[in-house]
Scaffold this active site. Structure first.
Site, PDB file in Angstrom:
ATOM      1  N   ASN A 134       0.867  -1.177   0.000  1.00 48.53           N
ATOM      2  CA  ASN A 134       0.000   0.000   0.000  1.00 48.53           C
ATOM      3  C   ASN A 134       0.904   1.228   0.000  1.00 48.53           C
ATOM      4  OD1 ASN A 134      -1.785   2.045   0.537  1.00 48.53           O
ATOM      5  ND2 ASN A 134      -2.366   1.332   2.578  1.00 48.53           N
ATOM      6  N   LYS A 193       0.160   4.241  -0.313  1.00 43.61           N
ATOM      7  CA  LYS A 193      -0.486   5.440   0.266  1.00 43.61           C
ATOM      8  C   LYS A 193      -0.234   6.654  -0.630  1.00 43.61           C
ATOM      9  CE  LYS A 193      -0.276   3.247   4.727  1.00 43.61           C
ATOM     10  NZ  LYS A 193      -0.284   3.364   6.176  1.00 43.61           N
ATOM     11  N   HIS A 205      -9.695   1.185   4.644  1.00 45.36           N
ATOM     12  CA  HIS A 205      -8.444   1.373   5.396  1.00 45.36           C
ATOM     13  C   HIS A 205      -8.698   2.339   6.554  1.00 45.36           C
ATOM     14  CE1 HIS A 205      -4.373   2.551   6.430  1.00 45.36           C
ATOM     15  NE2 HIS A 205      -3.967   1.461   5.802  1.00 45.36           N
ATOM     16  N   GLU A 231      -7.087   4.716   7.649  1.00 41.73           N
ATOM     17  CA  GLU A 231      -6.817   6.121   7.337  1.00 41.73           C
ATOM     18  C   GLU A 231      -7.995   6.754   6.601  1.00 41.73           C
ATOM     19  OE1 GLU A 231      -2.977   5.493   5.541  1.00 41.73           O
ATOM     20  OE2 GLU A 231      -2.161   5.011   7.514  1.00 41.73           O
ATOM     21  N   GLU A 269      -5.646  -4.857  10.572  1.00 45.35           N
ATOM     22  CA  GLU A 269      -4.620  -3.844  10.810  1.00 45.35           C
ATOM     23  C   GLU A 269      -4.946  -3.076  12.093  1.00 45.35           C
ATOM     24  OE1 GLU A 269      -2.567  -2.651   6.866  1.00 45.35           O
ATOM     25  OE2 GLU A 269      -4.338  -1.429   7.085  1.00 45.35           O
ATOM     26  N   GLY A 285       2.357   2.238  10.840  1.00 44.68           N
ATOM     27  CA  GLY A 285       3.360   3.291  10.723  1.00 44.68           C
ATOM     28  C   GLY A 285       4.063   3.647  12.016  1.00 44.68           C
ATOM     29  N   SER A 292       3.137  -2.107  10.469  1.00 46.93           N
ATOM     30  CA  SER A 292       4.572  -2.198  10.763  1.00 46.93           C
ATOM     31  C   SER A 292       5.171  -3.565  10.447  1.00 46.93           C
ATOM     32  CB  SER A 292       4.846  -1.804  12.216  1.00 46.93           C
ATOM     33  OG  SER A 292       4.504  -0.441  12.425  1.00 46.93           O
TER      34      SER A 292
HETATM   35  P1  PGA Z   1       2.645   0.282   7.656  1.00 39.15           P
HETATM   36  O1  PGA Z   1       1.187   0.504   7.002  1.00 39.15           O
HETATM   37  O2  PGA Z   1       3.192  -1.000   7.075  1.00 39.15           O
HETATM   38  O3  PGA Z   1       3.431   1.490   7.238  1.00 39.15           O
HETATM   39  O4  PGA Z   1       2.460   0.192   9.120  1.00 39.15           O
HETATM   40  C1  PGA Z   1       0.315  -0.571   6.808  1.00 39.15           C
HETATM   41  C2  PGA Z   1      -0.969  -0.079   6.226  1.00 39.15           C
HETATM   42  O5  PGA Z   1      -1.435   1.000   6.606  1.00 39.15           O
HETATM   43  O6  PGA Z   1      -1.565  -0.751   5.368  1.00 39.15           O
END
Ligand code: PGA
Length: 254
Positions: free
Chosen positions: A12, A14, A100, A102, A170, A176, A216
């Site tokens: 992803n 982003k 997601h 976010e 997640e 992150g 992460s």
């Molecule tokens: P990350 O993000 O691997 O940077 O923690 C995962 C995600 O949001 O899909």
């Protein structure tokens, strides 16, 4: 991971990448994948909308799949700034991420909207990667399984099954941050998700449906996470922006 589910490693990106860096990353991955004979995992990248066409060209027939990070719930019409699932399919996408955290947090997306987006994805022939996961406060309050249950039942459409849906667990607090739940905690939630899927869709769909872990995941922790019996791959943000790291995670699939 069990033998009847093929691991899926999804990147992803982003809101990252401009023309050249995105294309370079796609070309590097395509090269790795072409050189790899008999891969035992599926791998895909989900670039921002602006890069989907170019990345699709760069990936060509490498075996690296193409996905998007969101879609609208309606096929076409007066929705300024939105992109439909049918448009993504038209660009060569096979997957789309919906729900997601976010988007749930930043765009007030609730379960019913996520479900409508997943239905739109299915109608367009796309595989929906439906994201769920608790916040840190919810985990601390002991509500993780309740939240996951609620998001699962509200976000998955009735037509979901192993062929058109992937669930991504997640934990919001792991995204992150460099923090992850323990392996036991991850397996506990994944097994719970599998049990919920079994109750709703029956054992055969639930056994085939892939449940990804996200938050992460990196080259250091991927092997252990991917070895857990109900973890069928990863949804990877930060580490998917570096070919070396993303490829190393894919190589960690059992
Ligand atoms: P990350 O993000 O691997 O940077 O923690 C995962 C995600 O949001 O899909």
């Amino acid at each position: 991971m069990t033998a009847n589910r093929r691991p899926l490693i999804a990147g992803n990106w982003k809101m990252n990448g401009r023309g050249d860096d995105g294309l370079v990353l796609a070309l590097q991955l395509a090269e790795r994948m072409k050189a790899k004979k008999g891969a035992t995992f599926d791998i895909l990248v989900c670039p921002p909308f602006t890069l989907i066409y170019g990345v699709g060209q760069a990936l060509d027939d490498s075996g690296v799949g193409l996905g998007a990070q969101d879609c609208h719930a309606i096929e076409s019409g007066a929705y300024t700034g939105d992109v439909s699932a049918a448009m993504l399919a038209d660009l060569g996408c096979a997957y789309v991420i919906v729900g997601h955290s976010e988007r749930r947090a930043g765009h007030a997306e609730i379960n019913s909207l996520v479900r409508a987006k997943a239905e739109a994805a299915h109608a367009a022939g796309l595989i929906a990667i439906i994201c769920i996961g608790e916040t840190e406060a919810e985990r601390d309050a002991g509500k993780t399984l309740d939240v996951v249950k609620d998001q699962l039942s509200g976000s998955l459409p009735d037509g979901a099954g192993a062929a058109n849906t992937v669930v991504a667990y997640e934990p919001v607090w792991a995204i992150g941050t460099g923090r992850t739940p323990t392996n036991d905690e991850v397996q506990e939630v994944h097994a719970f998700i599998r049990a919920e899927l079994t109750a709703r869709f029956g054992p055969s769909e639930a056994q085939g449906l892939r449940i990804l872990y996200g938050g992460s995941m990196n080259p250091n922790n991927a092997r252990e996470l991917l070895a857990l019996s109900d973890v069928d791959g990863g949804l990877i943000g930060g580490a998917s922006l570096r070919c070396e790291d993303f490829w190393s995670i894919a190589q960690s699939c059992p």
